[in-house]
Design a protein around this motif. Structure first.
Motif, short mmCIF file in Angstrom:
data_model
loop_
_atom_site.label_atom_id
_atom_site.label_comp_id
_atom_site.label_asym_id
_atom_site.label_seq_id
_atom_site.Cartn_x
_atom_site.Cartn_y
_atom_site.Cartn_z
N ALA A 23 0.84 -1.20 0.00
CA ALA A 23 0.00 0.00 0.00
C ALA A 23 0.87 1.25 0.00
CB ALA A 23 -0.91 0.00 1.23
N TRP A 44 -6.91 -2.97 -3.82
CA TRP A 44 -7.41 -1.78 -4.50
C TRP A 44 -6.24 -0.89 -4.90
CZ3 TRP A 44 -12.62 0.76 -3.84
CH2 TRP A 44 -13.61 -0.15 -3.42
N ALA A 45 -6.38 -0.21 -6.04
CA ALA A 45 -5.39 0.75 -6.51
C ALA A 45 -6.14 1.94 -7.10
CB ALA A 45 -4.47 0.12 -7.54
N PHE A 46 -5.38 2.98 -7.48
CA PHE A 46 -6.01 4.07 -8.23
C PHE A 46 -5.05 4.56 -9.31
CE2 PHE A 46 -4.07 6.35 -4.59
CZ PHE A 46 -3.35 7.36 -5.24
N ILE A 58 -7.13 12.01 -9.35
CA ILE A 58 -7.39 10.58 -9.46
C ILE A 58 -8.35 10.34 -10.62
CG2 ILE A 58 -8.50 8.60 -8.33
CD1 ILE A 58 -7.32 9.54 -5.71
N PHE A 61 -10.58 4.40 -9.53
CA PHE A 61 -10.12 3.37 -8.62
C PHE A 61 -10.18 2.03 -9.33
CE2 PHE A 61 -11.70 6.74 -5.81
CZ PHE A 61 -10.54 6.99 -5.10
N GLU A 83 -1.17 3.79 -8.26
CA GLU A 83 -0.70 3.61 -6.89
C GLU A 83 -1.59 2.63 -6.15
OE1 GLU A 83 -0.52 6.31 -2.84
OE2 GLU A 83 0.24 7.23 -4.69
N VAL A 85 -3.72 1.38 -3.17
CA VAL A 85 -4.44 1.87 -2.00
C VAL A 85 -4.22 0.93 -0.83
CG1 VAL A 85 -6.73 2.39 -1.04
CG2 VAL A 85 -6.20 3.00 -3.40
N THR A 86 -4.34 -0.37 -1.10
CA THR A 86 -4.04 -1.43 -0.14
C THR A 86 -2.88 -2.24 -0.71
OG1 THR A 86 -5.53 -3.04 -1.19
CG2 THR A 86 -6.50 -1.55 0.45
N LEU A 165 -11.28 3.23 0.94
CA LEU A 165 -10.97 4.58 0.50
C LEU A 165 -11.21 5.60 1.60
CD1 LEU A 165 -12.68 4.47 -3.02
CD2 LEU A 165 -10.32 3.89 -2.43
N THR A 166 -10.32 6.59 1.69
CA THR A 166 -10.52 7.71 2.60
C THR A 166 -11.33 8.81 1.90
OG1 THR A 166 -8.54 8.89 1.88
CG2 THR A 166 -8.26 7.24 3.62
N LEU A 169 -9.18 10.57 -0.67
CA LEU A 169 -9.07 9.90 -1.96
C LEU A 169 -10.34 10.11 -2.78
CD1 LEU A 169 -7.30 6.53 -1.02
CD2 LEU A 169 -6.32 8.48 -2.25
#
Length: 242
Positions: A23, A44-46, A58, A61, A83, A85-86, A165-166, A169
């Motif tokens: 992550a 997960w990525a973005f 962004i 996702f 990138e 995310v996790t 996700l925050t 994000l």
């Protein structure tokens, strides 16, 4: 159209080329020239674009089953970064491997075109989000889209989904400030439509939420449910192989 045993075997064998990315680390850098695509097996990525002044947008996702970096196969370099995310696991596909897969099975080439077509359809909806939907409608539509994409790979249902996700994000993705995202999510919760809390999105009233967001899910399903389910079941073998 349902994938044959030979085609599913080809997908399963792809799992032997897995990579793990922690992550917060980049899988792909903007400007990279490796001519490599990936299938996201888990996590997960973005994808994102950096401006010259350092600002980040962004683009989307990425969830398990998604193809990543397809454009970089044909372009001289990647026009965006990716990138994690996790913690994620991906299958790496070089252009010669993709060409070999396509020569073995033109229908798998159709599957990749389906994935690219669906990505284009999502970009259209995201443009409508920014240009024509209110902030609250935009957030509702975006989270419903994520939910349906996860539902296709067995990671969500119409009651909701786990979401790492925050609000920061989400803000970068939908073109709002983090403070505005907080207000929008509170409005959706108070109206009994959707709750995002403790890493979980809960659809409190899916039918009314869909009506409110004007969510038409057909843009995520170009090739018919039998082909879609067969192809995504094949991708599931990649997660099991990892």
């Amino acid at each position: 159209m349902v994938l044959s045993e030979d085609e599913l075997s080809i997908l399963k064998n792809l799992g032997k080329a897995g990579r793990r990315i922690p992550a917060g680390r980049d899988l792909v850098y903007q400007g990279q020239s490796d001519k490599v695509a990936y299938i996201l097996n888990s996590g997960w990525a973005f994808s994102y674009k950096l401006l010259q002044d350092g600002q980040r947008q962004i683009l989307d996702f990425e969830v398990p089953g998604d193809f990543l970096g397809l454009r970089s196969i044909l372009l001289n370099m990647s026009d965006h970064g990716i990138e994690a995310v996790t913690d994620i696991e991906v299958t790496e596909l070089h252009i010669d491997e993709l060409l070999e897969i396509f020569s073995q099975s033109p229908r798998l080439m159709l599957a990749v075109l389906w994935a690219a077509s669906r990505d284009d359809a999502m970009i259209v909806e995201h443009l409508i989000d920014v240009g024509r939907r209110s902030a609250t409608e935009r957030m509702a539509h975006y989270l419903m889209e994520l939910g349906l994409r996860l539902e296709l790979v067995g990671m969500a249902d119409r009651s909701g989904f786990a979401c790492p996700l925050t609000q920061y994000l989400l803000a970068d993705a939908v073109g709002l400030s983090a403070v505005h995202v907080n207000r929008v999510l509170r409005e959706l919760r108070e109206n009994g439509l959707l709750t995002f809390r403790d890493g979980c999105v809960r659809f409190d009233d899916y039918v009314e939420l869909s009506r409110f967001a004007q969510f038409d899910e057909t843009y995520l399903d170009h090739s018919g449910p039998r082909f879609r389910q067969s192809f995504l079941a094949g991708l599931g073998n990649l997660r099991e192989a990892g």
